[in-house]
Design a protein around this motif. Structure first.
Motif, PDB file in Angstrom:
ATOM      1  N   ASP A  57      48.046 -35.837 -67.429  1.00 50.96           N
ATOM      2  CA  ASP A  57      49.172 -35.770 -68.361  1.00 50.96           C
ATOM      3  C   ASP A  57      49.712 -34.348 -68.483  1.00 50.96           C
ATOM      4  O   ASP A  57      50.915 -34.138 -68.644  1.00 50.96           O
ATOM      5  N   SER A  58      48.827 -33.372 -68.388  1.00 55.91           N
ATOM      6  CA  SER A  58      49.264 -31.971 -68.418  1.00 55.91           C
ATOM      7  C   SER A  58      49.995 -31.601 -67.135  1.00 55.91           C
ATOM      8  O   SER A  58      50.828 -30.694 -67.136  1.00 55.91           O
ATOM      9  N   SER A  59      49.676 -32.307 -66.058  1.00 54.59           N
ATOM     10  CA  SER A  59      50.262 -31.988 -64.753  1.00 54.59           C
ATOM     11  C   SER A  59      51.650 -32.600 -64.585  1.00 54.59           C
ATOM     12  O   SER A  59      52.619 -31.892 -64.308  1.00 54.59           O
ATOM     13  N   LEU A  60      51.737 -33.909 -64.735  1.00 53.96           N
ATOM     14  CA  LEU A  60      53.015 -34.613 -64.566  1.00 53.96           C
ATOM     15  C   LEU A  60      53.152 -35.655 -65.670  1.00 53.96           C
ATOM     16  O   LEU A  60      52.803 -36.825 -65.488  1.00 53.96           O
ATOM     17  N   PRO A  61      53.622 -35.246 -66.848  1.00 52.93           N
ATOM     18  CA  PRO A  61      53.759 -36.195 -67.962  1.00 52.93           C
ATOM     19  C   PRO A  61      54.988 -37.083 -67.807  1.00 52.93           C
ATOM     20  O   PRO A  61      55.870 -36.751 -67.017  1.00 52.93           O
ATOM     21  N   PRO A  62      55.044 -38.204 -68.547  1.00 57.28           N
ATOM     22  CA  PRO A  62      53.971 -38.692 -69.416  1.00 57.28           C
ATOM     23  C   PRO A  62      52.994 -39.589 -68.651  1.00 57.28           C
ATOM     24  O   PRO A  62      53.376 -40.280 -67.709  1.00 57.28           O
ATOM     25  N   VAL A  63      51.729 -39.562 -69.077  1.00 56.53           N
ATOM     26  CA  VAL A  63      50.703 -40.458 -68.541  1.00 56.53           C
ATOM     27  C   VAL A  63      50.225 -41.350 -69.684  1.00 56.53           C
ATOM     28  O   VAL A  63      49.849 -40.855 -70.748  1.00 56.53           O
ATOM     29  N   GLN A  64      50.270 -42.640 -69.449  1.00 56.79           N
ATOM     30  CA  GLN A  64      49.909 -43.622 -70.487  1.00 56.79           C
ATOM     31  C   GLN A  64      48.633 -44.355 -70.082  1.00 56.79           C
ATOM     32  O   GLN A  64      48.540 -44.884 -68.969  1.00 56.79           O
ATOM     33  N   TYR A  65      47.667 -44.382 -70.981  1.00 53.37           N
ATOM     34  CA  TYR A  65      46.435 -45.124 -70.725  1.00 53.37           C
ATOM     35  C   TYR A  65      46.676 -46.615 -70.905  1.00 53.37           C
ATOM     36  O   TYR A  65      47.258 -47.047 -71.901  1.00 53.37           O
ATOM     37  N   GLY A 103      60.132 -40.582 -64.426  1.00 50.07           N
ATOM     38  CA  GLY A 103      59.420 -41.829 -64.685  1.00 50.07           C
ATOM     39  C   GLY A 103      58.211 -41.595 -65.566  1.00 50.07           C
ATOM     40  O   GLY A 103      58.169 -40.645 -66.346  1.00 50.07           O
ATOM     41  N   ALA A 104      57.230 -42.452 -65.430  1.00 50.79           N
ATOM     42  CA  ALA A 104      55.982 -42.346 -66.195  1.00 50.79           C
ATOM     43  C   ALA A 104      54.850 -42.862 -65.321  1.00 50.79           C
ATOM     44  O   ALA A 104      55.071 -43.593 -64.349  1.00 50.79           O
ATOM     45  N   THR A 105      53.647 -42.469 -65.667  1.00 50.71           N
ATOM     46  CA  THR A 105      52.457 -42.903 -64.933  1.00 50.71           C
ATOM     47  C   THR A 105      51.554 -43.692 -65.863  1.00 50.71           C
ATOM     48  O   THR A 105      51.307 -43.286 -67.002  1.00 50.71           O
ATOM     49  N   GLN A 106      51.098 -44.830 -65.384  1.00 50.59           N
ATOM     50  CA  GLN A 106      50.153 -45.650 -66.130  1.00 50.59           C
ATOM     51  C   GLN A 106      48.795 -45.559 -65.440  1.00 50.59           C
ATOM     52  O   GLN A 106      48.720 -45.609 -64.206  1.00 50.59           O
ATOM     53  N   VAL A 107      47.739 -45.433 -66.217  1.00 55.44           N
ATOM     54  CA  VAL A 107      46.418 -45.225 -65.636  1.00 55.44           C
ATOM     55  C   VAL A 107      45.373 -45.993 -66.435  1.00 55.44           C
ATOM     56  O   VAL A 107      45.500 -46.172 -67.648  1.00 55.44           O
ATOM     57  N   GLY A 108      44.358 -46.477 -65.729  1.00 58.29           N
ATOM     58  CA  GLY A 108      43.290 -47.216 -66.382  1.00 58.29           C
ATOM     59  C   GLY A 108      41.989 -47.088 -65.609  1.00 58.29           C
ATOM     60  O   GLY A 108      41.958 -46.564 -64.497  1.00 58.29           O
ATOM     61  N   ALA A 109      40.913 -47.566 -66.232  1.00 56.88           N
ATOM     62  CA  ALA A 109      39.566 -47.388 -65.688  1.00 56.88           C
ATOM     63  C   ALA A 109      38.959 -48.754 -65.352  1.00 56.88           C
ATOM     64  O   ALA A 109      38.416 -49.428 -66.233  1.00 56.88           O
ATOM     65  N   PRO A 110      39.037 -49.165 -64.077  1.00 60.62           N
ATOM     66  CA  PRO A 110      38.613 -50.525 -63.714  1.00 60.62           C
ATOM     67  C   PRO A 110      37.103 -50.723 -63.640  1.00 60.62           C
ATOM     68  O   PRO A 110      36.646 -51.864 -63.627  1.00 60.62           O
TER      69      PRO A 110
END
Length: 313
Positions: free
Chosen positions: A178-186, A143-150
């Motif tokens: 992102d280096s740990s478990l890619p992909p990480v999307q901002y 899968g993929a991870t989505q991340v943001g700064a609330p």
């Protein structure tokens, strides 16, 4: 690069640890129960990855460290209180959980200006026990991870490069993830992404738990009316808080996810099957609570909360 500190010994936390191990990212795990912490991970290509021994207690973190909490929302308050004395350097904290309500908990305990990231992942993982009584985690779906700064002041940086200029600590933490478990999307609109995931969970989780079915059966004709009612109520509530969801698109996305994860059993189904507390309050219960504040009736979600709670007594 900072060090990852992963709280809990669940499937997703263990998957992150295993992938960090595989990719050479420094990490430690802090499970509530060391005996049930997976000792190894089984990768999708058959590779087996042995995890580091778990840490018995929190440690003082440096500013460039990353504390990630892939926990249930109801576990978050106690976990953050336990870690508070070790966060004087204000390392980045990452919340990763199903449902909603975690941001409010974190803001109450850490303050509204704390360097915080919200994350949601579609990677699949399953924690399994072995015949010898040990545990391992199985990587079940890419899968993929989505991340943001609330907690950032507006205007929110639209791209990761912009975030690096405004909040380099958070941008570096995202790079570590992102280096740990890619992909990480901002995602500059991370709250929209989390509400979108809430709409999926609000249908799939309670229905699979109540009817003891795999995700694919959510698309069956017998659930057509219930699916529509949940999505209708979700859209009314979300849009009352300034989001712009289209009811038909919400329903289409639910069905798409149900089919894509068809052979899986939802986390709520697993919780019921194993006699654990469910996340119903953070999913359909959150919709109900937010609806009350706006005076919006949501009878279908209210009923689902009652039924799941009755099932888990």
């Amino acid at each position: 690069m900072g060090k990852l500190h992963i709280v809990g010994g669940g499937a997703i936390g263990s998957l992150i640890a295993a992938s960090a191990h595989k990719n050479g990212v420094p990490y430690d795990c802090y499970p509530r129960n060391i005996r049930t912490m997976p000792a190894r991970a089984k990768w999708r290509d058959g590779q087996s990855i042995e995890l580091k021994a778990a840490m018995p207690a929190p440690v003082i973190l440096e500013k460039d460290d990353v504390l990630i909490l892939p926990l249930k929302v109801y576990q978050l308050n106690a976990a953050l209180k336990e870690w508070l004395p070790y966060l004087n350097q204000k390392p980045t904290v990452v919340l990763m959980h199903n449902g909603m309500g975690g941001l409010e908990v974190a803001r109450d305990l850490l303050g509204g200006d704390y360097p915080l990231l919200l994350a949601t992942t579609s990677h699949g993982a399953l924690k399994e026990s072995t015949s010898s009584g040990n545990f391992h985690v199985k990587y079940t779906g890419l899968g993929a991870t989505q991340v943001g700064a609330p907690n950032l002041a507006k205007p929110i940086p639209q791209k990761l490069a912009d975030l690096l200029q405004v909040a380099p600590q958070l941008a570096n933490a995202i790079a570590t993830l992102d280096s740990s478990l890619p992909p990480v999307q901002y995602r500059s609109d991370i709250l929209t992404a989390l509400w979108a995931k809430l709409s999926v969970n609000a249908v799939i989780n309670p229905l699979t738990a109540l009817h003891d079915i795999q995700n694919k059966h959510i698309a069956d004709a017998e659930f057509e009316q219930t699916r529509s009612k949940i999505c209708h109520e979700f859209t009314l509530v979300a849009n009352a808080y300034g989001f712009k969801f289209d009811e038909d698109e919400v329903l289409k996305n639910v069905l798409s996810v149900a089919k894509a994860t068809g052979e899986n059993y939802s986390s709520m189904h697993q919780d019921i099957a194993q006699g654990r507390q469910t996340e119903i309050d953070a999913i359909n219960g959150y919709i109900v609570e937010m609806a009350k504040k706006k005076g919006i009736p949501v009878p279908e979600n209210t009923l689902l909360v009652e039924r799941v709670k009755a099932l888990s007594v």
